[in-house]
Design a protein around this motif. Structure first.
Motif, PDB file in Angstrom:
ATOM      1  N   LEU A  67       0.849  -1.207   0.000  1.00 14.01           N
ATOM      2  CA  LEU A  67       0.000   0.000   0.000  1.00 14.01           C
ATOM      3  C   LEU A  67       0.877   1.246   0.000  1.00 14.01           C
ATOM      4  O   LEU A  67       0.746   2.126   0.854  1.00 14.01           O
ATOM      5  N   GLY A  68       1.797   1.311  -0.967  1.00 17.09           N
ATOM      6  CA  GLY A  68       2.702   2.457  -1.045  1.00 17.09           C
ATOM      7  C   GLY A  68       2.234   3.473  -2.069  1.00 17.09           C
ATOM      8  O   GLY A  68       1.042   3.570  -2.379  1.00 17.09           O
ATOM      9  N   LEU A  69       3.189   4.229  -2.599  1.00 18.18           N
ATOM     10  CA  LEU A  69       2.867   5.275  -3.571  1.00 18.18           C
ATOM     11  C   LEU A  69       2.035   4.756  -4.736  1.00 18.18           C
ATOM     12  O   LEU A  69       1.007   5.340  -5.098  1.00 18.18           O
ATOM     13  N   ILE A  70       2.490   3.662  -5.348  1.00 17.52           N
ATOM     14  CA  ILE A  70       1.822   3.184  -6.560  1.00 17.52           C
ATOM     15  C   ILE A  70       0.439   2.633  -6.230  1.00 17.52           C
ATOM     16  O   ILE A  70      -0.563   3.001  -6.856  1.00 17.52           O
ATOM     17  N   ARG A  84       2.560  -5.026   4.695  1.00 17.06           N
ATOM     18  CA  ARG A  84       3.313  -5.842   5.630  1.00 17.06           C
ATOM     19  C   ARG A  84       3.200  -5.347   7.070  1.00 17.06           C
ATOM     20  O   ARG A  84       2.981  -6.116   7.997  1.00 17.06           O
ATOM     21  N   SER A  85       3.347  -4.041   7.266  1.00 18.31           N
ATOM     22  CA  SER A  85       3.419  -3.548   8.647  1.00 18.31           C
ATOM     23  C   SER A  85       2.062  -3.095   9.168  1.00 18.31           C
ATOM     24  O   SER A  85       1.219  -2.576   8.423  1.00 18.31           O
ATOM     25  N   THR A 142       1.447   0.712   8.495  1.00 20.09           N
ATOM     26  CA  THR A 142       0.908   1.068   7.177  1.00 20.09           C
ATOM     27  C   THR A 142      -0.569   0.689   7.064  1.00 20.09           C
ATOM     28  O   THR A 142      -1.380   1.449   6.530  1.00 20.09           O
ATOM     29  N   VAL A 191       4.591  -4.301  -4.344  1.00 18.34           N
ATOM     30  CA  VAL A 191       5.648  -4.337  -3.322  1.00 18.34           C
ATOM     31  C   VAL A 191       6.991  -4.182  -4.035  1.00 18.34           C
ATOM     32  O   VAL A 191       7.052  -4.265  -5.266  1.00 18.34           O
ATOM     33  N   VAL A 196       3.426  -4.320 -10.556  1.00 20.54           N
ATOM     34  CA  VAL A 196       3.771  -2.974 -11.044  1.00 20.54           C
ATOM     35  C   VAL A 196       5.271  -2.710 -10.892  1.00 20.54           C
ATOM     36  O   VAL A 196       5.719  -1.559 -10.879  1.00 20.54           O
ATOM     37  N   SER A 224       9.332  -2.288 -11.219  1.00 16.70           N
ATOM     38  CA  SER A 224      10.133  -1.500 -12.160  1.00 16.70           C
ATOM     39  C   SER A 224      11.060  -2.351 -13.012  1.00 16.70           C
ATOM     40  O   SER A 224      11.688  -1.846 -13.936  1.00 16.70           O
ATOM     41  N   ALA A 272       5.636   6.189 -14.140  1.00 11.55           N
ATOM     42  CA  ALA A 272       5.311   7.435 -13.462  1.00 11.55           C
ATOM     43  C   ALA A 272       5.656   7.235 -12.007  1.00 11.55           C
ATOM     44  O   ALA A 272       5.624   6.115 -11.504  1.00 11.55           O
ATOM     45  N   SER A 310       6.918   8.093  -0.790  1.00  8.97           N
ATOM     46  CA  SER A 310       6.441   6.721  -0.702  1.00  8.97           C
ATOM     47  C   SER A 310       5.459   6.567   0.443  1.00  8.97           C
ATOM     48  O   SER A 310       5.231   7.490   1.221  1.00  8.97           O
ATOM     49  N   GLY A 311       4.846   5.400   0.506  1.00  7.56           N
ATOM     50  CA  GLY A 311       3.885   5.134   1.565  1.00  7.56           C
ATOM     51  C   GLY A 311       2.450   5.407   1.157  1.00  7.56           C
ATOM     52  O   GLY A 311       2.186   5.984   0.102  1.00  7.56           O
TER      53      GLY A 311
END
Ligand SMILES: NC(=O)c1ccc[n+]([C@@H]2O[C@H](COP(=O)([O-])OP(=O)(O)OC[C@H]3O[C@@H](n4cnc5c(N)ncnc54)[C@H](OP(=O)(O)O)[C@@H]3O)[C@@H](O)[C@H]2O)c1
Ligand SMILES: NC(=O)c1ccc[n+]([C@@H]2O[C@H](COP(=O)([O-])OP(=O)(O)OC[C@H]3O[C@@H](n4cnc5c(N)ncnc54)[C@H](OP(=O)(O)O)[C@@H]3O)[C@@H](O)[C@H]2O)c1
Lengths: 307, 307
Positions: free
Chosen positions: B13-16, B38-39, B42, B73, B98, B100, B126, B131-132
């Protein structure tokens, strides 16, 4: 609204000089602005957009009666220009330059400055990738730093007036010693430009990845390099030719570090990579806190017609 | 307003992922969104900001009944996550990632995907340096490219649906072969990031120039590197560990060119420098014309509170 000088002569009418003209008008900083550029085309443009009160056909005519003379030509042309205008400078006048390198300019200009005329080298730490008389805008120097590099024995009042002038254009001023200036600029400006040029050159040169692909997918990081790699080639050629020692020293440090990271990639040393990538975040935070950039995500990148 | 999938599960559940959640809601792209990170911290944040309809305490629970599962992730964690969720995937579901890097992800994830489940690797070109779960915003993918890297023999309808999904999030799609993807990304993204990290690291490490000086005068070029050098260290460590071959190849090309320019500086070859600096302007123009950046001078840099 503080007039600092009577007549100001701009020699060279590119990005920096035209931004100075707009900022002088905005702040009422000069009573009169004259200008000169080498080519007829640039002088014609300057006249058409009424950049100065008068645009002259020679540098000698432009500096006639000027209280402040601004040398805003590429670093490699400073000496010739100084030599040409020297006999025409008004006693008590002040000459400044805005060149990106200082030791070489001091050496090239200094000997031509007549007794009774002050010479105060300066360097506005602001710019865009655009050039020419139409590239300027009044806010270019706002909240940016201009470095003032007074030679030994410079007249104190003349230096303070130059500082007041740059502040009236919107800049903050800081004094710096000439050699240190060239080293600091190698780090914050010259090497970043060289690296950006190299990266864009490599991408342009690949046969297995097309230019179209590079352009389309540039938002993934590459794009951030292209802005500075679009800067004026003459200006940057002169910078590297005249700040050779400091740029070569910094380039040596850069390749040393790059090789260390390359080895970490080759050997799969994730810890080394992670630690390196962690250190660099603090500097970014410092820049945002110092008001030298914005924290907005991808700001100004999304739309096309913002200008 | 086109619903493409029923239930979508976001793993990570980060930026992307958070940008995808916002864009899905904006476009009515999914009937229901579940999420897992994971945490506990978050997951708590995600719940507080109501990023998803449900945030689960295990990846297994999040993918229950999902039609689309998004692996968002770091690249190095894709394999473990795929292994954990594999037994819980609904027959007929589609898994996308997703990441890189693509070859390494295909290798790590592919073997765990059960028969009757589709796997379509994707890569949105993009990002920002943030992050986060709170870094996301709905327009991140608008007018950007998402690369679709379908494996041999991929189900045609499943791939087309994935493309329709990314388009509904605002992106343009292009298909690419896996090895070519990793090479293109080395050029437009991975090497630029490595170079930016190196440059910022060098500046941070100098004893003769202080961090304060670097920060203050960064507007002269350095600043453009710091944005990408502030990106997440874990993500980038994983990228370089998993796209080793292409990044080392491109790094070799880069240092070769850099040495040529270094020699030109050392020998004072102004013509070589001028020619090199001239070539790179065309790429910049291409990027602006393609709508992947704006031409505004110093745009978005002047003010602090634009976010
Ligand atoms: N751009 C930046 O980011 C930046 C930032 C800080 C400092 N500087 C320094 O500012 C100075 C000017 O840069 P700029 O960006 O304003 O450049 P620019 O937009 O390329 O303009 C240069 C100007 O100098 C004139 N010129 C060139 N050679 C000349 C000569 N031999 N005699 C008389 N005029 C000549 C040009 O005239 P024509 O148009 O007729 O050729 C043009 O008007 C340079 O020393 C540069 O290092 C630049
Ligand atoms: N950022 C970019 O510019 C960008 C662009 C395109 C593609 N990508 C790719 O997108 C993916 C995600 O990047 P991001 O920028 O969204 O990263 P991010 O903001 O750092 O978020 C990563 C997420 O993954 C979770 N995670 C990490 N390890 C995990 C594990 N072992 N099991 C389960 N969850 C785990 C994290 O959970 P915690 O918060 O609990 O640690 C966090 O929610 C990466 O593969 C990256 O390569 C990134």
């Amino acid at each position: 609204m503080a007039q600092i000088y009577g007549k100001v002569a701009l020699i060279g009418l590119g990005l920096i000089a035209s931004s100075m003209a707009h900022a002088m008008r905005r702040g009422g900083v000069a009573a009169e602005i004259s200008g000169y550029a080498r080519s007829q085309a640039t002088r014609d443009t300057a006249r058409r957009i009424q950049l100065c009160d008068t645009v002259c056909d020679s540098a000698e005519a432009a500096v006639e009666g000027a209280d402040l003379i601004v040398l805003a030509v590429p670093v490699g042309a400073m000496g010739v220009v100084a030599e040409a205008i020297a006999p025409h400078l008004k006693p008590g006048a002040t000459v400044i330059d805005v060149g990106s390198v200082k030791a070489a300019v001091v050496e090239a200009v200094g000997p031509h400055v007549p007794d009774g005329v002050h010479f105060v080298p300066t360097h506005p730490m602001a710019g865009t990738e655009h050039s020419g008389p139409e590239a300027g805008f009044a806010s270019l120097f706002d909240n940016r730093w201009t470095l003032i590099v007074p030679p030994d024995g410079a007249d104190r009042a003349a230096v303070e007036r130059v500082e007041a002038y740059w502040q009236a254009l919107g800049a903050n001023c800081e004094r710096m010693e000439v050699t240190h200036h060239d080293l600091v600029c190698a780090v914050v400006s010259h090497i970043p430009h060289l690296i950006a040029y190299t990266m864009v050159g490599v991408a342009d040169d690949l046969s297995r990845v097309s230019d179209q692909e590079v352009i389309k997918f540039s938002a993934a990081g590459f794009r951030d390099f292209t802005r500075i790699a679009a800067s004026d080639p003459t200006m940057w050629r002169d910078v590297f030719l005249t700040n050779k020692e400091a740029t070569l020293e910094m380039l040596g440090r850069f390749t040393e570090e790059l090789f260390a990271l390359q080895r970490a990639i080759r050997t799969g040393d994730g810890e080394e990579l992670f630690d390196y990538f962690t250190r660099t975040r603090a500097i970014r935070r410092g820049i945002i806190e110092a008001g030298q950039d914005t924290d907005a995500p991808d700001f100004g990148r999304a739309k096309k017609h913002d200008r």
